[in-house]
Design a protein around this motif. Structure first.
Motif, PDB file in Angstrom:
ATOM      1  N   UNK A   1       0.827  -1.206   0.000  1.00  0.00           N
ATOM      2  CA  UNK A   1       0.000   0.000   0.000  1.00  0.00           C
ATOM      3  C   UNK A   1       0.861   1.257   0.000  1.00  0.00           C
ATOM      4  N   UNK A   2       1.940   1.241   0.758  1.00  0.00           N
ATOM      5  CA  UNK A   2       2.855   2.385   0.792  1.00  0.00           C
ATOM      6  C   UNK A   2       3.509   2.594  -0.573  1.00  0.00           C
ATOM      7  N   UNK A   3       3.837   1.497  -1.247  1.00  0.00           N
ATOM      8  CA  UNK A   3       4.421   1.592  -2.588  1.00  0.00           C
ATOM      9  C   UNK A   3       3.409   2.164  -3.575  1.00  0.00           C
ATOM     10  N   UNK A   4       2.158   1.755  -3.466  1.00  0.00           N
ATOM     11  CA  UNK A   4       1.114   2.258  -4.353  1.00  0.00           C
ATOM     12  C   UNK A   4       0.968   3.777  -4.241  1.00  0.00           C
ATOM     13  N   UNK A   5       1.071   4.300  -3.016  1.00  0.00           N
ATOM     14  CA  UNK A   5       0.832   5.721  -2.790  1.00  0.00           C
ATOM     15  C   UNK A   5       2.038   6.593  -3.110  1.00  0.00           C
ATOM     16  N   UNK A   6       3.186   5.986  -3.413  1.00  0.00           N
ATOM     17  CA  UNK A   6       4.392   6.779  -3.664  1.00  0.00           C
ATOM     18  C   UNK A   6       5.058   6.481  -4.998  1.00  0.00           C
ATOM     19  N   UNK A   7       4.606   5.459  -5.715  1.00  0.00           N
ATOM     20  CA  UNK A   7       5.218   5.099  -6.995  1.00  0.00           C
ATOM     21  C   UNK A   7       4.132   4.984  -8.054  1.00  0.00           C
ATOM     22  N   UNK A   8       4.198   5.805  -9.104  1.00  0.00           N
ATOM     23  CA  UNK A   8       3.161   5.728 -10.142  1.00  0.00           C
ATOM     24  C   UNK A   8       3.085   4.349 -10.802  1.00  0.00           C
ATOM     25  N   UNK A   9       4.235   3.765 -11.135  1.00  0.00           N
ATOM     26  CA  UNK A   9       4.254   2.464 -11.814  1.00  0.00           C
ATOM     27  C   UNK A   9       4.533   1.352 -10.809  1.00  0.00           C
ATOM     28  N   UNK A  10       3.734   1.307  -9.745  1.00  0.00           N
ATOM     29  CA  UNK A  10       4.002   0.344  -8.668  1.00  0.00           C
ATOM     30  C   UNK A  10       3.770  -1.095  -9.106  1.00  0.00           C
ATOM     31  N   UNK A  11       2.849  -1.319 -10.081  1.00  0.00           N
ATOM     32  CA  UNK A  11       2.535  -2.686 -10.490  1.00  0.00           C
ATOM     33  C   UNK A  11       3.722  -3.372 -11.169  1.00  0.00           C
ATOM     34  N   UNK A  12       4.664  -2.583 -11.697  1.00  0.00           N
ATOM     35  CA  UNK A  12       5.833  -3.155 -12.357  1.00  0.00           C
ATOM     36  C   UNK A  12       6.990  -3.385 -11.386  1.00  0.00           C
ATOM     37  N   UNK A  13       6.804  -2.993 -10.136  1.00  0.00           N
ATOM     38  CA  UNK A  13       7.876  -3.171  -9.154  1.00  0.00           C
ATOM     39  C   UNK A  13       8.060  -4.661  -8.862  1.00  0.00           C
ATOM     40  N   UNK A  14       9.301  -5.161  -8.857  1.00  0.00           N
ATOM     41  CA  UNK A  14       9.516  -6.598  -8.601  1.00  0.00           C
ATOM     42  C   UNK A  14       8.973  -7.040  -7.252  1.00  0.00           C
TER      43      UNK A  14
END
Length: 929
Positions: A362-375
């Protein structure tokens, strides 16, 4: 458009401030942030749903707490080797026994820089990584508004008690049901600051009206600041901490039979300490701290002792939240320390890891636009799906080996996903906003270049400068640059994967900045064009204007420009001392060449010497009321004769002059061996470490005594009789102060058991410092108000300089007193045997002072990291923490080298004005009007 020089300077200053602000906004990255903590935390996510239509898990609530009571003992500046090394076995036997054979888990917690107390407390309680901007507010910590463990515990109805560093009280106001804070900045207090915490223990441990007890001990940190990690006072302090841990542990065990849940004792440090006893940097001793979990819920350790596992300091917030049955802080980038919950069932362990992974995703979603591509996000989704399959088998009642193997596989997937997610979020804290930094840098550099181009026309307050503003605004170049910059802005802001501060501005504001950059560039080009045009005009007085550059001039120009360019690389900033050491060594060789040419190659004076001598000190003469003195051209031959006989060194002084650069080189080499600094080689042993070890106290005492005697002989030459007596008594007081606090010993002392804070001795020295400075200030005021005698002004400046030398001797640690001695010695030699024989002009002397001042900043052992700041200097002679004196003394001790060289520059130039005036007055043919 014509501008007065004052208006131009004010405008440039405002533009500089704006450029620096934009640069700093990009340089200090914003930490990752979730939604505000004011929103209700909720129950958290449910277990992953098993595959199949309509299948749901029967566990959706937050897990219950694992421990009934938690005691967090934070020992400030507790290094890893103080517990796991030889000192731990010698001075902390109970902790060592629990680690080796007890029910405990031990880890090495890695703290991220900056390793100062307030950011580290934030990291421990929020699980986030504070930035370097938190160092600025470390002296006055505001209330922490981010989601944190303390707020979650208070919201859940937990009763929290705190004793120790009052930074906690400032960060968490109205969170504790009971607290007693002590100031952390009075570093001369080794015992009372800890006794104030321990005196509450017996009463609190008997009570049952608390759930979380936090103790923050400061004594070890204070000992490190004042005496270093190898001080003989470290051992007794560690033994004191060991006895406290034993008392707490035994008390918790005695009450566990009455309760259904066990208790937990956590021992940790907020940061470590460097080899000099300070902290703030990134050396291994500063970032590695011990982390102990002690509880009867853990299995008793058996088998050989292994090396403690490395974890992140931010992992503690997530682990304690799970242990207390609380939601994990929304801004936490830490991961659960699995061995702490390893005794629970597989379903509980997977539930804990899923909660941690859900919070990080959730923290990654709120701070990274392309969070779905994060490994890490992809790994978490795979683990979550596998977790759902495990839940399906579990709910079906499958107890075979397949369920256990699948559980271990899911556990491993979760741990890998958590590690990747945490690394990805932590990396964002270290990502700089390069676009904003480049915009700020461009503005600053353009304004600096414009100032340099305007200096010849705007030296006096009445001068006016032609600002080529109107032509620039309507030129084709201006509009082309605006168009190009706007296109770059659009491309950068639309393609940036992360948020950029400059891109978040309104388009109108961004357009205004682009127009400003374009106008400045057009103005610079126009000014350069006018300078080139004026350079083609014939010179009215070629004799006066013609000048040849010596090797020293070329070196100083190239060295200054090269140093500025080197600051563009972080490695050169970390090891900046190497740049200054190289420059001053090269300067000494160039000066040696100039002296040899002056003494052996020049058979007679330059016929233009009379004119150049007057020109060199013309600016000084104007500032010191010497502008009414004029030297006619007809008197040049007589002036040459006087200068030749009075200025050129004869006899034995000639050979001393030739040897001076080599003596200075030897002094600089000795000073380099005294203190290792920088980053790459700061851990290597040096002469300073050898002197400060307890085995060599007699050698340190002898060196300190000899240094103080040499300081007196070097600085007393220009002092009045009263100031000489005050200086001698003050230096005696300096040695007495160091003997009182145990750094050195008197010859008749056999040990240093009678150690005090040295308050009386330090204040005794302060009296003489103020007396000498007051005497010099009185002479300065007299020269400005009563008489215009430049010799009185020069005497006053030297008196003030002597008083500051005495203050530096008091604040410097004993092993650094040779730095002060060599500073005075080099200044004396360069004044008498280099600057005067070579007739160096004001610009050359000023640059040399600046170079040596910067070099002596690093000779003191300082660096560009805050870890080398000697905080203990701010509390010399103070009984309690007083903010303004402490800040002044700390700043003066840190920058004593550059300050003393800057003040010596004023004293030298003032003395030269007086000397030059005396020479010119006695010359026949001199016209006074």
């Amino acid at each position: 458009m014509r501008l007065r020089s004052g208006v131009l300077a004010a405008g440039c200053l405002l533009l500089q401030a704006m450029g620096v602000a934009i640069f700093l906004r990009g340089f200090f990255p914003m930490a990752v942030r979730a939604r505000p903590r004011g929103e209700p935390p909720g129950d958290g996510p449910a277990e992953p749903a098993p595959p199949g239509s309509g299948a749901v898990s029967n566990w959706s609530a937050m897990p219950p707490p694992l421990f009934r009571k938690v005691v967090l003992v934070l020992i400030d500046a507790l290094r890893e080797d103080f517990v796991f090394g030889p000192k731990g076995k010698q001075f902390m036997p109970y902790a060592t026994q629990v680690i080796e054979k007890g029910t405990s888990y031990s880890f090495v917690a890695e703290a991220k820089p900056p390793t100062v107390t307030m950011p580290r407390i934030k990291a421990l309680m929020t699980g986030s990584i504070p930035g370097f901007i938190d160092v600025v507010v470390n002296l006055n910590s505001p209330a922490l508004l981010d989601d944190n463990l303390i707020w979650q515990a208070k919201t859940a109805g937990k009763r929290i008690i705190f004793y120790g560093d009052d930074t906690w009280v400032k960060l968490f106001p109205k969170h504790f049901v009971e607290y007693d804070g002590t100031t952390s900045f009075f570093v001369s207090d080794f015992t009372e600051v800890d006794d104030n915490v321990t005196r509450h223990l017996d009463r609190v441990l008997k009570r049952e009206d608390w759930d979380l007890l936090i103790l923050h001990y400061l004594g070890l940190d204070h000992i490190g600041h004042v005496t270093g990690p190898n001080s003989p006072q470290v051992g007794p302090k560690l033994r004191e901490m060991d006895n406290i841990l034993k008392k707490i542990h035994i008390s918790l065990l005695s009450k566990e039979g009455e309760a259904s849940l066990p208790s937990l004792l956590v021992v940790c440090g907020d940061h470590g300490m460097s080899e000099t006893g300070s902290h703030g940097g990134s050396s291994e001793g500063e970032v590695h701290t011990p982390l102990l979990f002690i509880s009867s819920a853990f299995e008793k350790r058996s088998g050989p002792l292994t090396q403690p596992e490395l974890v992140q300091q931010t992992d503690l917030a997530s682990t304690l939240a799970v242990g207390l049955g609380l939601p994990i802080s929304r801004n936490s980038v830490g991961t659960l320390i699995l061995p702490v919950v390893g005794g629970k069932t597989m379903r509980e362990q997977l539930r804990f890891l899923h909660l941690n992974g859900f919070q990080l995703s959730r923290l990654l979603e709120e701070n990274t636009p392309a969070y779905e591509k994060d490994p890490g996000y992809e790994q978490f989704k795979i683990a979550e799906k596998s977790h759902g399959n495990w839940i399906k088998l579990y709910l079906e009642g499958n107890n075979s080996e397949i369920l256990m193997n699948l559980g271990k596989k899911v556990l491993k997937q979760y741990l890998e996903a958590l590690k990747t997610l945490s690394a990805s979020l932590s990396k964002q804290v270290a990502q700089y906003d390069m676009y904003s930094m480049m915009v700020g840098t461009v503005i600053v550099m353009e304004v600096l270049l414009l100032l340099l181009l305007s200096v010849p026309k705007a030296l006096s307050s009445r001068a006016e400068f032609e600002v080529p503003l109107s032509p620039s605004l309507f030129s084709l170049l201006f509009y082309l640059m605006c168009l190009v910059l706007c296109a770059v802005h659009v491309i950068v802001c639309t393609s940036a994967e992360s948020l950029c501060y400059f891109c978040s501005m309104s388009w109108l504001t961004a357009l205004g900045v682009m127009m400003l950059i374009s106008a400045l560039m057009c103005g610079i080009l126009s000014a350069i064009g006018k300078i080139l045009e004026n350079s083609r005009l014939p010179v009215k007085n070629p004799v006066v204007s013609s000048s040849s550059w010596s090797e020293v001039d070329v070196l100083m120009l190239a060295g200054t420009i090269g140093h500025v360019l080197s600051l563009g690389a972080s490695s050169f900033i970390e090891e900046e001392h190497q740049t200054w050491y190289f420059l001053i060594n090269t300067l000494c060789l160039a000066l040696c060449q100039e002296l040899c040419r002056n003494h052996f190659l020049l058979k007679e004076c330059d016929p233009q010497h009379g004119i150049s001598l007057k020109q060199n000190f013309d600016g000084i003469g104007e500032a010191s009321d010497c502008k009414n003195i004029d030297v006619p051209t007809s008197g040049n031959s007589k002036l040459d004769k006087v200068a030749s006989s009075a200025e050129f060194i004869k006899g034995s002084d000639k050979w001393i002059s030739l040897a001076s650069p080599w003596i200075i080189l030897i002094c600089c080499r000795l000073l380099r061996s005294l203190n290792q600094t920088g980053v790459q080689w700061a851990h290597r042993p040096d002469f300073g470490h050898w002197l400060t070890s307890s085995e060599h106290k007699s050698e340190l005492s002898f060196l300190a005594a000899v240094s103080l005697v040499m300081i007196f002989f070097l600085v007393q030459r220009r002092c009045s009789l009263v100031s000489k007596i005050a200086m001698a008594l003050g230096l005696l007081g300096v040695y007495s102060y160091r003997a009182a606090i145990g750094n050195v010993v008197f010859p008749w002392q056999h040990d240093s058991k009678d150690i005090s804070k040295g308050i009386t001795e330090a204040r005794f020295v302060y009296v003489f410092v103020l007396g000498i400075v007051f005497t010099g200030t009185k002479d300065l005021l007299k020269s400005q108000v009563i008489s215009a005698d430049s010799s009185v002004k020069s005497t006053g400046l030297w008196e003030v300089y002597s008083g500051l030398v005495l203050l530096a001797a008091l604040l410097f640690r004993p092993h650094n007193l040779p730095v002060l001695v060599f500073c005075l010695l080099i200044q004396t030699m360069m004044t008498k045997y280099i600057w005067r024989p070579l007739k160096c002009d004001v610009a050359q002397i000023t640059i040399m002072h600046y170079w040596f001042g910067q070099a002596f900043f690093y000779f003191q052992g300082n660096s560009n990291g805050i870890a080398t700041v000697d905080v203990s200097a701010g509390f010399v002679g103070l009984e309690s923490y007083v903010e303004i004196p402490a800040i002044f003394l700390t700043a003066f001790a840190t920058y004593a080298g550059p300050l003393l060289w800057a003040i010596h520059l004023l004293c030298y130039l003032s003395s030269e004005v007086s000397r030059l005036k005396a020479q010119l007055v006695v010359l026949p043919g001199t016209v006074l009007f």
